[in-house]
Structures are given as structure tokens and as C-alpha cells.
Design a protein around this motif. Structure first.
Motif, PDB file in Angstrom:
ATOM      1  N   UNK A 131       0.813  -1.214   0.000  1.00 59.97           N
ATOM      2  CA  UNK A 131       0.000   0.000   0.000  1.00 59.97           C
ATOM      3  C   UNK A 131       0.847   1.266   0.000  1.00 59.97           C
ATOM      4  N   UNK A 132       2.160   1.121  -0.044  1.00 64.81           N
ATOM      5  CA  UNK A 132       3.041   2.277  -0.141  1.00 64.81           C
ATOM      6  C   UNK A 132       3.544   2.816   1.176  1.00 64.81           C
ATOM      7  N   UNK A 133       3.289   2.116   2.275  1.00 64.25           N
ATOM      8  CA  UNK A 133       3.798   2.555   3.572  1.00 64.25           C
ATOM      9  C   UNK A 133       5.319   2.404   3.589  1.00 64.25           C
ATOM     10  N   UNK A 134       6.001   3.457   4.062  1.00 60.59           N
ATOM     11  CA  UNK A 134       7.461   3.454   4.072  1.00 60.59           C
ATOM     12  C   UNK A 134       8.065   3.377   5.470  1.00 60.59           C
ATOM     13  N   UNK A 135       7.284   3.739   6.477  1.00 62.05           N
ATOM     14  CA  UNK A 135       7.780   3.607   7.844  1.00 62.05           C
ATOM     15  C   UNK A 135       6.606   3.531   8.798  1.00 62.05           C
ATOM     16  N   UNK A 136       6.889   3.061  10.020  1.00 62.69           N
ATOM     17  CA  UNK A 136       5.864   2.909  11.053  1.00 62.69           C
ATOM     18  C   UNK A 136       6.227   3.809  12.222  1.00 62.69           C
ATOM     19  N   UNK A 137       5.253   4.616  12.658  1.00 62.96           N
ATOM     20  CA  UNK A 137       5.430   5.441  13.845  1.00 62.96           C
ATOM     21  C   UNK A 137       4.935   4.644  15.044  1.00 62.96           C
ATOM     22  N   UNK A 138       5.830   4.221  15.893  1.00 59.12           N
ATOM     23  CA  UNK A 138       5.476   3.408  17.047  1.00 59.12           C
ATOM     24  C   UNK A 138       5.175   4.264  18.253  1.00 59.12           C
ATOM     25  N   UNK A 139       4.049   3.997  18.902  1.00 56.94           N
ATOM     26  CA  UNK A 139       3.630   4.828  20.026  1.00 56.94           C
ATOM     27  C   UNK A 139       2.804   4.001  20.998  1.00 56.94           C
ATOM     28  N   UNK A 140       2.413   4.652  22.091  1.00 57.08           N
ATOM     29  CA  UNK A 140       1.583   3.996  23.104  1.00 57.08           C
ATOM     30  C   UNK A 140       2.398   3.622  24.319  1.00 57.08           C
ATOM     31  N   UNK A 141       1.804   3.776  25.487  1.00 58.97           N
ATOM     32  CA  UNK A 141       2.528   3.564  26.737  1.00 58.97           C
ATOM     33  C   UNK A 141       3.058   2.142  26.885  1.00 58.97           C
ATOM     34  N   UNK A 142       2.280   1.152  26.447  1.00 57.51           N
ATOM     35  CA  UNK A 142       2.726  -0.238  26.601  1.00 57.51           C
ATOM     36  C   UNK A 142       3.936  -0.528  25.714  1.00 57.51           C
ATOM     37  N   UNK A 143       3.948   0.041  24.507  1.00 52.77           N
ATOM     38  CA  UNK A 143       5.044  -0.209  23.571  1.00 52.77           C
ATOM     39  C   UNK A 143       6.295   0.571  23.948  1.00 52.77           C
ATOM     40  N   UNK A 144       6.149   1.848  24.233  1.00 50.04           N
ATOM     41  CA  UNK A 144       7.304   2.703  24.484  1.00 50.04           C
ATOM     42  C   UNK A 144       8.086   2.250  25.711  1.00 50.04           C
ATOM     43  N   UNK A 145       7.396   1.690  26.699  1.00 49.88           N
ATOM     44  CA  UNK A 145       8.044   1.314  27.965  1.00 49.88           C
ATOM     45  C   UNK A 145       8.489  -0.146  28.008  1.00 49.88           C
ATOM     46  N   UNK A 146       8.360  -0.870  26.902  1.00 47.93           N
ATOM     47  CA  UNK A 146       8.631  -2.312  26.938  1.00 47.93           C
ATOM     48  C   UNK A 146       9.545  -2.690  25.783  1.00 47.93           C
ATOM     49  N   UNK A 147      10.818  -2.918  26.073  1.00 45.01           N
ATOM     50  CA  UNK A 147      11.788  -3.245  25.023  1.00 45.01           C
ATOM     51  C   UNK A 147      11.528  -4.605  24.396  1.00 45.01           C
ATOM     52  N   UNK A 148      10.884  -5.513  25.128  1.00 42.90           N
ATOM     53  CA  UNK A 148      10.557  -6.820  24.553  1.00 42.90           C
ATOM     54  C   UNK A 148       9.489  -6.664  23.472  1.00 42.90           C
ATOM     55  N   UNK A 149       8.472  -5.868  23.762  1.00 45.36           N
ATOM     56  CA  UNK A 149       7.454  -5.592  22.745  1.00 45.36           C
ATOM     57  C   UNK A 149       8.075  -4.941  21.517  1.00 45.36           C
ATOM     58  N   UNK A 150       8.989  -3.997  21.735  1.00 48.73           N
ATOM     59  CA  UNK A 150       9.662  -3.341  20.613  1.00 48.73           C
ATOM     60  C   UNK A 150      10.403  -4.367  19.748  1.00 48.73           C
ATOM     61  N   UNK A 151      11.115  -5.271  20.399  1.00 49.74           N
ATOM     62  CA  UNK A 151      11.849  -6.296  19.650  1.00 49.74           C
ATOM     63  C   UNK A 151      10.910  -7.162  18.820  1.00 49.74           C
TER      64      UNK A 151
END
Length: 467
Positions: free
Chosen positions: A417-437
Motif C-alpha cells: 500500500x506504499x507505507x514506508x515507515x511505522x510510527x510506534x507509540x503507546x505507553x505499553x510499547x514505548x516502555x517495553x523493550x521486549x514488545x519493541x523487539x
């Protein structure tokens, strides 16, 4: 008056499910110069059953007033526009001629609700599947669900028709706030909020009036629908220093405004993992959703701005699954005679998972079901003696949350669909390096963290950008 003039401000308000937030955006720099947040503590028990979710409108309005009153008066007197967003789907009813009382005081005018119903929120579960199936199918690309404004009003028609006789206006809670600020005799509603109520056709921008009338629906309660981003009117009172005559935008959906706050390019996708989880991106101009919904589809199409739609995978399972896991561990330890704070359990669980790069333990993390698969439960499989540690379990749980979301809207579909990057946000994601991985494993596009979603900021930006 140019919105780019120095020392001019836009006031953004977000009326959320559990709290209200107010921000002041400086027009020239687009910087947030001040913000206030207050818990509403508005949840109340309902006489209509355990599945009902209602809130006290007076407590919500009190939180709105408190947030605005706490902002610097020297800035409030220079506010040139007000934007309001809030929790979608829900419904509050009121008597339009007597819906509030304005009172003057030392700090300025303030308003209090009068002759309003409780807010029946988006979380309300009173509309059974049997009731929903008995209703005429809407002429809409979005499925009808319990908690949607029109569905709730149908429930009252069937169960407490006399309740509706006391009111002549209805809207979302943020529609009510806008109507009060502008002194509107009949509320206005954006297409974003109308779509969230059901029985609204986004192609032609109209309610399904004939379908509703044939069903005996009190169509006089429906607001007038206008374009998302339109000006609803002007304040007819000074409000804690905000001048009388300040332009107020029609109330907007909190989801759309949260996306607007961080989607800086049309080729961005936004991934937000907070209590629940959402993945969305904007479709090309001219796209039209299918005429009728597919109840088994894992994505939906939400109206955005200027005729553009967002494709949305809205998962009911996100940080709430991790919170339930931590609560379970806490209860187990209490049963063993140990008291450990949840914050300690959480941090040690994440730390343990970071020591494990992979696991063959598999968690189906749909603890709260999904709208397209409401009977789907959670499960743990492939259990072995070697993967029973806290680290393995936490890693597998985070992977399961991400896997559920990526199954709803796969990375390949984003790329196509032409998406080139993802903006990651939200308290659960930003504070959890395992979720990020786990996110970075599931989605191979570049991921940018740090620009958090904020509906109050987003609605202020919308008002700043509207002509």
C-alpha cells in the motif's frame, strides 16, 4: 485574523474514557506550551444490568472545567480556536433548551450540565447479539455493535421507551461539550462520530433516515452531520478567560485525532499499543470502502479528513493482556504469602524476557477476544520443561500480542500500500523493550519511536490547519 500571528493559541480538549486532557498549542511554533490532565472518576453503576457501562456527565464536565481553569489565563485570553475530541460510539441525551447552566465567578464563566442522561459509553454491552441481529441492516460499510449510539437508542426503544421521551437531542459526550460551548439548539456531529454510531453512510454523508424511520427510531434525536474539521460555531460565553466569540470546531473522533498527532507523512503507518492496540495508515484519495461490511474482516475503514479513509486494525488485546498477566502473578504470590508491587513484577518480567532472544513457547494472546472473532480465547501451547521460565512466558506473551495485530494487518499489506515507515507509540510499547523487539521482527519497515499519540494535541493541530 491569521492563526499564524504570534502569541495566539489553539485550545485542544480530549474527553476520554477515564480522563480529560487540555492542551494549549502556540499557533506560530505549533508547540505545546501547557497541558492539564484530570481523571474523571465518572463510572457509575447502572440499573440496566452488569453489562451496562455508564458515566456521570457532571463529573466529566467538572474535569473539563478543571483542566481549562488550570491553564495559564494569560494564554487562554489569546485562544483563537477550540478543538474537541473524545471517546467515540457512546451516547448522551439532553434537553437542548436546558442542557446546561452557565455561571459566572471570580475565575470566569463555567458551565454545569442540566437535564442530561448518563453517558452510555462505547464499552456498554447491553445490546445482545439477538437484539443486533433483529435490527434492519444499516446502509453502511461499518458493522453495528453494542456500545454504538444508534444501537443503544434502539435498546431503550425496546426496553425503556419512556426514558427517551425526556430528551430532544443526543450526541457523543464531546458533541455535547461543543453544543454547550456554542449554545447550539440542535447539536452538530462530524462524519467521524456519525460513522461510529451506526446507520450512517459515509459515501453520501447522510444518516439512513428511511431505514430508521421504518424501524420507529426517534430520528429527531440525531445531530446534523457536517464535514470533519468544520467550524461548529462560536463560544457564546467567556470561559475561564477564553474570549466569547472564539471559533469551536465540530467534535472529532479521538482515534482520528491521535493519528493526526503523529502521522507526519502520507506514507506513514501508526502503530499504537496502549491498553488495546491499533495499526493504521491512510488510503489514497478517492478510495471508497465496500458498500457492506464483512463481519469476519479483521480491518475496518474509518473516515479521516477531506474524503480520505484510514484502514484500521483495531485489536482489543494490547497492554491489557500484559496487565492481566502481571495481576495473575501478583495474585499467585499473595496466595503464597508474598506482597510484591506490580511495578516490580512488571520490570523483572521484562528484564527476564530480555535475556531470552527466542522461545518456542506459543501464546495466543486474544484474552479479550476480537470484534471479528468474539469467541476467540487465549491459549498457551508447545509447553515443555525448557520453556517454563518467567522470561520465556513474558517473551511469548509479547510475541503473541504483536502476532495477533500483524495477523489482522500484515506487514506485506503495508508495503504493497506504499507505507514506508511505522510510527510506534503507546505507553505499553514505548516502555517495553521486549514488545519493541517483537514488533521489529514482525514488521520489517523502519520503525520510529518517541512521537506519542495524543488526541488533545491532534485536535488542536486539526483546528490550526483548517482554513
Amino acid at each position: 485574523m491569521s492563526l499564524q500571528a504570534p502569541s495566539r493559541y489553539v485550545l485542544g480538549l480530549d474527553v476520554g474514557t477515564s480522563s480529560v486532557k487540555a492542551v494549549l498549542l502556540e499557533a506560530e511554533s505549533r508547540a505545546v506550551v501547557d497541558s492539564q490532565t484530570k481523571k474523571t472518576k465518572a463510572d457509575i453503576s447502572s440499573l440496566d444490568g452488569e453489562k451496562c457501562r455508564e458515566q456521570d456527565v457532571a463529573r466529566i464536565v467538572s474535569a473539563v472545567n478543571s483542566c481549562v481553569a488550570a491553564l495559564p489565563r494569560e494564554h487562554l485570553c489569546k485562544v483563537v480556536r477550540i478543538g474537541v475530541s473524545g471517546q467515540m460510539h457512546g451516547v448522551v441525551l439532553w434537553k437542548s433548551e436546558e442542557g446546561c447552566i452557565w455561571q459566572g465567578g471570580e475565575t470566569g464563566f463555567t458551565f454545569q450540565p442540566k437535564k442530561t442522561s448518563h453517558l452510555i459509553t462505547w464499552q456498554d454491552g447491553r445490546c445482545s447479539r439477538e437484539l443486533l441481529d433483529s435490527l434492519t441492516r444499516p446502509d453502511s460499510h461499518l458493522s453495528l455493535a453494542t456500545g454504538f449510539g444508534c444501537a443503544t437508542i434502539f435498546w431503550y426503544m425496546r426496553n425503556r421507551p419512556q426514558f427517551l421521551e425526556s430528551y430532544n437531542a443526543a450526541g457523543t459526550i464531546h458533541d455535547y461539550v461543543v453544543a454547550v460551548l456554542c449554545g447550539l439548539r440542535r447539536p452538530l456531529m462530524s462524519a467521524q462520530n456519525a460513522a461510529s454510531w451506526g446507520y450512517f453512510n459515509t459515501r453520501c454523508g447522510t444518516w439512513n433516515l428511511q431505514i430508521l424511520r421504518d424501524s420507529g427510531f426517534p430520528t429527531y434525536l440525531l445531530p446534523v452531520v457536517v464535514e470533519s474539521g468544520a467550524i461548529a460555531g462560536k463560544t457564546d460565553h467567556e470561559w475561564y478567560g477564553v474570549p466569547e466569540g472564539t471559533e469551536v470546531g465540530v467534535a472529532l473522533g479521538d482515534f482520528q485525532c491521535s493519528v493526526y498527532s503523529c502521522m507526519t507523512e502520507t506514507t506513514d503507518a501508526v502503530l499504537n499499543i496502549g491498553t488495546s492496540a491499533q495499526l493504521t495508515f491512510a488510503l489514497i484519495p478517492g478510495f471508497q470502502p465496500p458498500a457492506h461490511p464483512d463481519p469476519t474482516a479483521s480491518i475496518a475503514y474509518f473516515p479521516y479528513f477531506d474524503g480520505i479513509y484510514l484502514v484500521v486494525a483495531a485489536a482489543l488485546n494490547g497492554g491489557n493482556v500484559l496487565a492481566s498477566f502481571i495481576e495473575m502473578l501478583k495474585q499467585w504470590m499473595q496466595e503464597l504469602g508474598l506482597e510484591v508491587p506490580e511495578s516490580v513484577i512488571y520490570s523483572r518480567s521484562v528484564h527476564a524476557a530480555l535475556t531470552i532472544t527466542d522461545t518456542d513457547l506459543a501464546v495466543q494472546a486474544t484474552l479479550f477476544g476480537e470484534r471479528h472473532s468474539p469467541d476467540q480465547l487465549a491459549s498457551v501451547t508447545n509447553i515443555s520443561p525448557s520453556n517454563l521460565s518467567l522470561g520465556h512466558m513474558t517473551r511469548a506473551l509479547c510475541r503473541g500480542i504483536v502476532k495477533n495485530l500483524s495477523s489482522m494487518l500484515p506487514c506485506q499489506q503495508l508495503i504493497e500500500s506504499g507505507v514506508q515507515r511505522i510510527m510506534g507509540s503507546g505507553s505499553a510499547l514505548i516502555c517495553n523493550d521486549v514488545l519493541k523487539q517483537e514488533v521489529e521482527k514482525a514488521f520489517t519497515l523502519p520503525i520510529v519511536y518517541g512521537k506519542n499519540v495524543d488526541s488533545a494535541v491532534g485536535v488542536a493541530m486539526v483546528m490550526l490547519d483548517r482554513k
